[in-house]
Every structure is written in structure tokens, then in C-alpha cells.
Design a protein around this motif. Structure first.
Motif, short mmCIF file in Angstrom:
data_model
loop_
_atom_site.label_atom_id
_atom_site.label_comp_id
_atom_site.label_asym_id
_atom_site.label_seq_id
_atom_site.Cartn_x
_atom_site.Cartn_y
_atom_site.Cartn_z
N ASN A 1 0.85 -1.19 0.00
CA ASN A 1 0.00 0.00 0.00
C ASN A 1 0.89 1.24 0.00
O ASN A 1 1.87 1.30 0.75
CB ASN A 1 -0.89 -0.02 1.25
CG ASN A 1 -2.03 0.97 1.18
OD1 ASN A 1 -1.84 2.13 0.85
ND2 ASN A 1 -3.22 0.52 1.53
N GLU A 2 0.57 2.22 -0.82
CA GLU A 2 1.32 3.47 -0.82
C GLU A 2 0.36 4.64 -0.97
O GLU A 2 -0.66 4.56 -1.66
CB GLU A 2 2.39 3.51 -1.92
CG GLU A 2 1.87 3.47 -3.34
CD GLU A 2 3.00 3.49 -4.35
OE1 GLU A 2 4.04 2.84 -4.10
OE2 GLU A 2 2.85 4.16 -5.39
N THR A 3 0.68 5.74 -0.31
CA THR A 3 -0.15 6.93 -0.31
C THR A 3 0.72 8.16 -0.50
O THR A 3 1.77 8.29 0.15
CB THR A 3 -0.94 7.07 1.01
OG1 THR A 3 -1.77 5.92 1.17
CG2 THR A 3 -1.80 8.32 1.00
N SER A 4 0.30 9.05 -1.37
CA SER A 4 0.96 10.34 -1.57
C SER A 4 0.01 11.46 -1.20
O SER A 4 -1.18 11.42 -1.57
CB SER A 4 1.42 10.51 -3.01
OG SER A 4 2.48 9.63 -3.32
N ILE A 5 0.50 12.44 -0.47
CA ILE A 5 -0.27 13.63 -0.10
C ILE A 5 0.55 14.84 -0.52
O ILE A 5 1.65 15.06 0.00
CB ILE A 5 -0.56 13.67 1.41
CG1 ILE A 5 -1.28 12.39 1.85
CG2 ILE A 5 -1.38 14.90 1.76
CD1 ILE A 5 -1.48 12.29 3.35
N LEU A 6 0.04 15.60 -1.46
CA LEU A 6 0.78 16.72 -2.03
C LEU A 6 -0.04 18.01 -1.96
O LEU A 6 -1.19 18.04 -2.40
CB LEU A 6 1.16 16.45 -3.49
CG LEU A 6 2.19 15.37 -3.77
CD1 LEU A 6 2.28 15.10 -5.26
CD2 LEU A 6 3.55 15.76 -3.22
N GLY A 7 0.56 19.07 -1.44
CA GLY A 7 -0.01 20.40 -1.53
C GLY A 7 0.52 21.07 -2.78
O GLY A 7 1.71 20.96 -3.11
N TYR B 1 3.71 1.05 2.82
CA TYR B 1 3.79 0.02 3.86
C TYR B 1 3.21 -1.28 3.33
O TYR B 1 2.48 -1.31 2.34
CB TYR B 1 3.05 0.46 5.13
CG TYR B 1 1.57 0.73 4.96
CD1 TYR B 1 0.63 -0.28 5.10
CD2 TYR B 1 1.13 2.02 4.67
CE1 TYR B 1 -0.72 -0.02 4.95
CE2 TYR B 1 -0.23 2.27 4.52
CZ TYR B 1 -1.14 1.25 4.67
OH TYR B 1 -2.48 1.51 4.51
N ASP B 2 3.56 -2.36 3.98
CA ASP B 2 3.03 -3.66 3.62
C ASP B 2 2.91 -4.51 4.88
O ASP B 2 3.58 -4.25 5.89
CB ASP B 2 3.93 -4.35 2.59
CG ASP B 2 5.37 -4.40 3.04
OD1 ASP B 2 6.15 -3.52 2.64
OD2 ASP B 2 5.73 -5.30 3.84
N ASP B 3 2.06 -5.49 4.80
CA ASP B 3 1.81 -6.38 5.93
C ASP B 3 2.26 -7.78 5.55
O ASP B 3 1.54 -8.53 4.91
CB ASP B 3 0.33 -6.36 6.29
CG ASP B 3 0.05 -7.12 7.59
OD1 ASP B 3 1.00 -7.69 8.14
OD2 ASP B 3 -1.11 -7.13 8.02
N ASN B 4 3.49 -8.14 5.95
CA ASN B 4 4.06 -9.44 5.58
C ASN B 4 3.30 -10.61 6.21
O ASN B 4 3.42 -11.75 5.74
CB ASN B 4 5.52 -9.51 6.01
CG ASN B 4 6.39 -8.56 5.22
OD1 ASN B 4 6.07 -8.26 4.07
ND2 ASN B 4 7.47 -8.09 5.80
N SER B 5 2.54 -10.36 7.25
CA SER B 5 1.84 -11.45 7.92
C SER B 5 0.78 -12.07 7.03
O SER B 5 0.30 -13.17 7.30
CB SER B 5 1.20 -10.94 9.22
OG SER B 5 0.21 -9.97 8.95
N ARG B 6 0.40 -11.36 5.95
CA ARG B 6 -0.62 -11.87 5.04
C ARG B 6 -0.06 -12.80 3.99
O ARG B 6 -0.79 -13.38 3.20
CB ARG B 6 -1.35 -10.71 4.36
CG ARG B 6 -2.13 -9.82 5.31
CD ARG B 6 -2.76 -8.67 4.57
NE ARG B 6 -3.59 -9.13 3.47
CZ ARG B 6 -4.10 -8.34 2.53
NH1 ARG B 6 -3.83 -7.04 2.56
NH2 ARG B 6 -4.85 -8.82 1.58
N ILE B 7 1.28 -12.94 3.95
CA ILE B 7 1.90 -13.80 2.95
C ILE B 7 1.94 -15.24 3.45
O ILE B 7 2.31 -15.50 4.59
CB ILE B 7 3.35 -13.34 2.65
CG1 ILE B 7 3.36 -11.86 2.28
CG2 ILE B 7 3.95 -14.18 1.54
CD1 ILE B 7 4.74 -11.31 2.08
N GLU B 8 1.57 -16.18 2.58
CA GLU B 8 1.70 -17.58 2.90
C GLU B 8 3.07 -18.07 2.45
O GLU B 8 3.52 -17.78 1.35
CB GLU B 8 0.60 -18.39 2.20
CG GLU B 8 -0.80 -18.01 2.65
CD GLU B 8 -1.85 -18.80 1.92
OE1 GLU B 8 -1.47 -19.78 1.24
OE2 GLU B 8 -3.03 -18.46 2.00
#
Length: 332
Positions: free
Chosen positions: A121-127, A152-159
């Protein structure tokens, strides 16, 4: 950001950090296929940020100098689903708002973009800030944008078959990095042209230190050039051809050739050919002078076509006040 679906450098960094080759789940193989696909396409998009298909209606995503160019407060919300039917495929949610100030030379805007790829997941916030000068029949605008880029990523979701995988044990990781863009934009009621350099701070992941390094290299940055003009064919019909050129001096380039038919200043029907084997179909309906709804469908002629059902975008755009002459409105 993609407005901006996940870029190749970030996707590659993601693959390296996740050690995708060791995953045995079906999801892992889908992601692996996507990485290999992009890595093998002549590195065509390796340094270029893919952009939303309906850029004419949300040009703030391309160029910060676009802020205020509609001479009113404009709000845009866009949802993009890329490669529908592909497990863990990219999706994008975009929010943009901009308006001129009482001092007509200055305009401000805000652009927020969230991208997802599987559990990444990635998010950009620009003025956005634009300084505008009257020039001939139009205005010349100089824009800058600054803000943050978070991934960010959540490695716990990887099998995984390896229960002691150190990457999986690390859990969720978050990185917050600076992001900047700049551009120039000229427009009249019928014509527009712009040059921009979005996200010119490069984020390179260092596997050894598990950190990103930052750099700004003008000869290895992404550049966008746009140009278009509305031609009135009759009282009821007009056409708007436009071109978008995306390039990086040391890697490659991509060209979008677009043509829109405008019917009674209310209905748009258009198509776009994108080099590297993609074609887009676009439709826009102006419910009234303030509210617009648009849809775009894109497909590719590459090997990926048999694995997915195209890319879909839907956009809502609302103008809070209508100040322009309704007999000669701007179409972009």
C-alpha cells in the motif's frame, strides 16, 4: 504514486524485499508473474509513472501548475481498478481539489492518491501552489507541489512454506519519504500545453540497509508533456485531439494519442492509443455545468491480456461555482 499505479522501481524493490521467489501461494505466483512481465517489456515503463487514463479531467495529477485553471473550486474523485480479474491487481483511489484565491495570480490545490497492490500500500499527499500570469488570450502558470509519500506492507498476510522466514517475521513495515513535483502550464478557452516533472525525488530501496536512499537527478527524472486543442465543428459538435508524452532521458518514452468527440458540450466519446500496445475507450457525461461523471476502459495487446479483464476507471467531478461564460466553456 499512481495516480499512479505502482511503479517498476517500487515494484522491483517490493519483490526484492519480499523475496517473492520463495513464496508458494497462488497469490505469490500472480505477483511474480506481474514482476516478470514488466521486467521483460524492454524496460519500457521502468522509470515512468503510469498515469490515470482520464488525465484531461484531473490534470492536477500530471502538473501542479494546473491548479486554479478552471477559475473555480473543483473537486475530483477517481477510482481505478487495473487488470481486473488478476489476483492482487493494482487499484487506485484519487482525491483532488484546487481553486484560485482572491488574488487571481495565486491558486492552491491538494492531491491525495492511494495505491494498493496485494498487501502493498502506498499513499501520496501533495499540496500544490500555482502562480499565474495573463499571457495573450490565456494564462501562463508556474506550479510546485510538495508533500509526503508513504508506503507500507503487511508481511503477515503472505503464505510461505518457510515458517522461519525473516521477512515474514518482520511484520508490517512503513516508510515515510518526501515527494516533490514542478511544472509549467499554458491554457486558453480552447488550447492547453504543459511540461511537468512529477515526483523528481527518486526513492531507491537499499536491500543491505533496509532503507530508502533519496536522489534528484535531472538527467534521470520523469518528464510529462501535454498539448491539445478544441476545434468547433458546428454548434453541436466539437473535437479535442490531445497528446501526452511521458519520457525519461536514460530509459524510454511512452506516447498517448487521444481524440474526443464533444456532443453539445455535454457528452464526450473518445479513444486513446498508448504506445506499448494499449488502447483506451472513454466516455464523459456532463450532468450539468457543475457535475460530471466519466468512465474509461483500457485493454492491452500484450501477454498479460489473457490473465485479466481490462482496466476500469470511474470519475466524479464537481465544480462548486460556475463562473465561465456558458456559451464558451472550457472542456478541460
Amino acid at each position: 504514486m499512481s495516480v499512479f499505479p505502482l511503479t517498476m522501481p517500487r515494484m522491483h524493490a517490493w519483490c526484492v524485499r519480499r523475496n517473492v521467489f520463495r513464496r508458494r501461494s497462488g497469490f505469490g505466483y500472480h505477483i511474480l508473474f506481474a514482476c516478470l512481465f514488466f521486467a521483460c517489456t524492454e524496460n519500457a515503463l521502468a522509470q515512468l509513472r503510469p498515469l490515470e487514463d482520464q488525465y484531461l479531467l484531473n490534470a492536477l495529477a500530471l502538473n501542479p501548475a494546473y491548479a486554479g485553471s478552471e477559475e473555480l473550486m473543483s473537486l475530483t474523485v477517481l477510482k481505478r481498478n487495473q487488470w481486473v480479474g488478476f489476483d492482487g491487481a493494482p487499484s487506485t483511489l484519487t482525491f483532488a481539489i484546487h481553486a484560485p484565491l482572491k488574488n487571481d495570480k495565486v491558486a492552491l490545490g491538494l492531491l491525495v492518491v492511494n495505491d494498493k497492490l496485494g498487501f502493498y500500500n502506498e499513499t501520496s499527499i501533495l499540496g500544490n501552489y500555482a502562480f499565474r500570469l495573463k499571457l495573450g488570450k490565456g494564462k501562463l502558470s508556474f506550479g510546485v507541489a510538495g508533500g509526503i509519500y508513504m508506503n507500507y506492507d503487511d508481511n503477515s498476510r503472505i503464505e510461505s512454506v518457510d515458517a522461519d522466514d525473516e521477512i515474514l517475521m518482520a511484520g508490517r513495515k512503513t516508510f515515510v519519504l518526501p515527494d516533490f513535483s514542478t511544472g509549467v502550464y499554458y491554457y486558453t478557452n480552447t488550447f492547453f500545453a504543459g511540461v511537468s516533472m512529477p515526483g523528481f525525488i527518486r526513492h531507491t530501496f537499499d536491500e543491505a540497509s533496509n532503507k530508502y536512499t533519496l536522489s534528484a537527478e535531472l538527467n534521470n527524472s520523469n518528464y510529462l508533456m501535454t498539448i491539445g486543442n478544441t476545434f468547433k465543428m458546428s454548434d453541436n459538435f466539437g473535437i479535442l485531439p490531445s497528446v501526452l508524452w511521458k519520457f525519461n532521458p536514460v530509459s524510454s518514452n511512452q506516447l498517448d494519442l487521444n481524440l474526443n468527440l464533444i456532443i453539445k458540450d455535454r457528452l464526450w466519446l473518445g479513444t486513446s492509443y498508448r504506445t506499448k500496445n494499449s488502447i483506451l475507450w472513454l466516455a464523459q457525461f456532463n450532468i450539468n455545468h457543475q457535475l460530471k461523471i466519466a468512465y474509461a476502459y483500457g485493454t492491452t495487446f500484450s501477454e498479460l491480456e489473457s490473465y485479466q479483464k481490462g482496466t476500469h476507471e470511474i470519475m466524479l467531478k464537481y465544480n462548486f461555482d460556475y463562473l465561465m461564460d456558458v456559451m464558451n466553456p472550457r472542456n478541460f
